[in-house]
Design a protein around this motif. Sequence first.
Motif, PDB file in Angstrom:
ATOM      1  N   ASP A  54       0.823  -1.232   0.000  1.00 38.16           N
ATOM      2  CA  ASP A  54       0.000   0.000   0.000  1.00 38.16           C
ATOM      3  C   ASP A  54       0.852   1.275   0.000  1.00 38.16           C
ATOM      4  O   ASP A  54       0.418   2.320   0.473  1.00 38.16           O
ATOM      5  N   ASN A  71      -4.917  -3.392   2.002  1.00 39.92           N
ATOM      6  CA  ASN A  71      -5.379  -2.047   1.655  1.00 39.92           C
ATOM      7  C   ASN A  71      -6.808  -1.800   2.121  1.00 39.92           C
ATOM      8  O   ASN A  71      -7.672  -1.415   1.358  1.00 39.92           O
ATOM      9  N   LYS A  72      -7.017  -2.027   3.404  1.00 36.31           N
ATOM     10  CA  LYS A  72      -8.341  -1.807   3.992  1.00 36.31           C
ATOM     11  C   LYS A  72      -8.709  -0.336   3.976  1.00 36.31           C
ATOM     12  O   LYS A  72      -7.839   0.522   4.133  1.00 36.31           O
ATOM     13  N   THR A  73      -9.994  -0.060   3.840  1.00 38.15           N
ATOM     14  CA  THR A  73     -10.464   1.305   4.008  1.00 38.15           C
ATOM     15  C   THR A  73     -10.851   1.478   5.466  1.00 38.15           C
ATOM     16  O   THR A  73     -11.746   0.805   5.961  1.00 38.15           O
ATOM     17  N   LEU A  74     -10.115   2.334   6.149  1.00 35.84           N
ATOM     18  CA  LEU A  74     -10.335   2.523   7.584  1.00 35.84           C
ATOM     19  C   LEU A  74     -10.217   4.010   7.889  1.00 35.84           C
ATOM     20  O   LEU A  74      -9.627   4.756   7.105  1.00 35.84           O
ATOM     21  N   TYR A  79      -6.311   3.038  10.128  1.00 35.26           N
ATOM     22  CA  TYR A  79      -5.551   2.610   8.955  1.00 35.26           C
ATOM     23  C   TYR A  79      -4.060   2.637   9.260  1.00 35.26           C
ATOM     24  O   TYR A  79      -3.321   1.718   8.925  1.00 35.26           O
ATOM     25  N   GLU A  80      -3.615   3.701   9.886  1.00 37.69           N
ATOM     26  CA  GLU A  80      -2.197   3.867  10.210  1.00 37.69           C
ATOM     27  C   GLU A  80      -1.703   2.678  11.053  1.00 37.69           C
ATOM     28  O   GLU A  80      -0.677   2.070  10.763  1.00 37.69           O
ATOM     29  N   HIS A  82      -3.107  -0.251  11.337  1.00 40.79           N
ATOM     30  CA  HIS A  82      -3.232  -1.479  10.552  1.00 40.79           C
ATOM     31  C   HIS A  82      -2.080  -1.623   9.556  1.00 40.79           C
ATOM     32  O   HIS A  82      -1.426  -2.660   9.486  1.00 40.79           O
ATOM     33  N   ILE A  83      -1.804  -0.555   8.807  1.00 39.89           N
ATOM     34  CA  ILE A  83      -0.802  -0.675   7.743  1.00 39.89           C
ATOM     35  C   ILE A  83       0.596  -0.820   8.330  1.00 39.89           C
ATOM     36  O   ILE A  83       1.427  -1.554   7.794  1.00 39.89           O
TER      37      ILE A  83
END
Lengths: 255, 215
Positions: A54, A71-74, A79-80, A82-83
Motif C-alpha cells: 500500500d 489495503n483496507k479502508t479505515l 488505517y495507520e 493497521h498498515i
Amino acid sequence: MTQTPFVEIRHAQKSYGTLEVLRDVNLTVNRGEIVAIIGPSGSGKSTLLRAINDLDPLSAGEVLLEGVQVNKTLPPRAYEAHINEMRQHIGMVFQHFNLFPHLTVRQNVTMAPKLLKRLGEAEANRLAEEQLAHVGMLERIDYYPSQLSGGQKQRVAIARALAMKPKLMLFDEATSALDPELVEEVNQVMKRLAEEHMTMIIVTHEMDFAASVCDRVIFMDGGVVVEEGPPSVVFRTPTQERTRNFLRKYLEGAK
Amino acid sequence: MDTDLILKVTPFFLQAAVITVELSVLTVLIGLACGALGAAARLSRHAALRFLGAAYVSVIRGTPALIQLFLLYFGGPQIGIQLDAFSAGVIGLGINIGAYMTETMRGAIVAVDHGQAEAARTLGLSRAQAFRKVVLPQALRLMIRPLGVNINAQIKATALVSAISVIELTYTAQRYIGSTYKPFEMFLLAGVLYLAIITVTGKVIAALDRRVRLP
Ligand SMILES: Nc1ncnc2c1ncn2[C@@H]1O[C@H](COP(=O)(O)OP(=O)(O)OP(=O)(O)O)[C@@H](O)[C@H]1O
Ligand SMILES: [Mg+2]
C-alpha cells in the motif's frame, strides 16, 4: 492439496488521472514461491509491487496477505495502525537502496526492530550481527552507508528488511542501479533467500536471474498481466505475441 | 580620525553591543520556534494549517520589518498590546525572522529524498516515527548553514529597533554622534562591533555544521 493463497491481488486497478497504469490485475502467490515480474518500462511493475504494501494505494481492488486485506479502508488512525502492522510482515528492497545515511550499518538494521519490537540494545545488536553476517556485511557493521559500494549498500538494505522477520519480500529492480560487477553479490544473497524458501516477488530486468531463481514469471505490459507461467515456458515457448516481442528486444539489447 | 574619542566611548559601545547580542539571541530563539511551527504548518496534512503557514510567510516577507515593528510598538497600545521597546523589538523581529526560517526549515525537510521516508514506512514505522527518526535528523543537518544565513541577516536587522529607541549598538552610535559630532568614528566603531559579533557567530555555526556532518 489446495494451498490457501499467501498473497492475493484481486482486480487491482490504478489510475493516475486519465492514465490507467493497472487494469484488473489478478495475481496469487503461494507461500515460499518466488515470482518474477518482468515487462517493458512503464508497464506497471513497480506500481503493482508498491500496491502490495500500500505504498502506492490502488484505485480499486484488493491485496490480501494470508487472507488479511492489506489495503483496507479505515479511518486514518485505524488505517495507520493497521498498515504499520502489515508492513512489518512485508520487507521491501528498492532500486536505490534508500539506506539511512545518518545511521551506521548497524543502526540501519536495528532501528525498526528497536522501535517496533521493543528489542533491547543487546538483543538488537545480536540481531544486526546475525542479519549482516547472513548477507556477508558483518565486517562493515560500524560503517556509514556512504562508505559502502552499491552492492554492499543493497546487501545491507536486504539485511535491514530481513531484521523485521518479514513473511514476504518485495524487490523492485534491486540490481538495476548497480555496476555490472556488483550485481552478482546481490543476486547471490537473493538466491540464498530463495533456498531458504522466503516468499519473494521480484521485479527485474534480468531474465537470466529470473529464469534461474524464480518459480514463476509474470509478464506485464500496458497495466495487464499478459502471460504467466514457469520460466521454462514463458522464456522458451511464450504463447503471446507481446511476450515474444519483449523477449526478442531484450535479447537484441543484451547482445 | 579621533582615536582618543573612540577609546573613550568604546566601553559604552561594548555595553550596547551586549544589548545587540541579547536582542540577537532572543529574536533567533523566537524565530526558530516560529520557524518550526511555520514549517510544520506549511507541511501539514490539514489545508487550514497550510494556509495559515503560507499566509504568515507571505505577509511577513511581503512587508518591511520596520513597519511590522512600528505596528507592534506604536500601534499595539491601540488594540491593547502594551509592550516596552525591548520586548516589542524582540517579539516583532522574532516573528519576522521566523517567516524566513519557516521557509529555510521547510526547504530542508522537503530536500530529504522521499525514498527515505518511504523506506522507513516500509519497515512499519508510523509517519511520525519516520519523520522523527529518519527525515528530521537529515533535514537538521541540511538546515544548519541556511539558518546561519538567516541568523546573519537577523543580527544586522537588530539595528532596526534603534527606530523604537532600544539602546543597542546603532542607537548608541546615533546618540554619541549627537554629542560628539563625529559620525565617521561612531558608525565605524559600531560597524566593527557588528562585524565581530557576526564573525564569531559564523564560526560557531560552521563548527556546528562540521560537527554533525556525515562521513
Ligand atoms: N506518481 C505518478 N504519477 C503519474 N504517473 C505515474 C506515477 N507513477 C508512475 N506513473 C506512471 O505509471 C506507469 C507505470 O509506472 P511503473 O513505475 O509502475 O512502471 P514500471 O513497469 O515499474 O517501469 P520501469 O521498468 O521503468 O520501472 C508509467 O507510465 C508511469 O509514468
Ligand atoms: Mg519500476
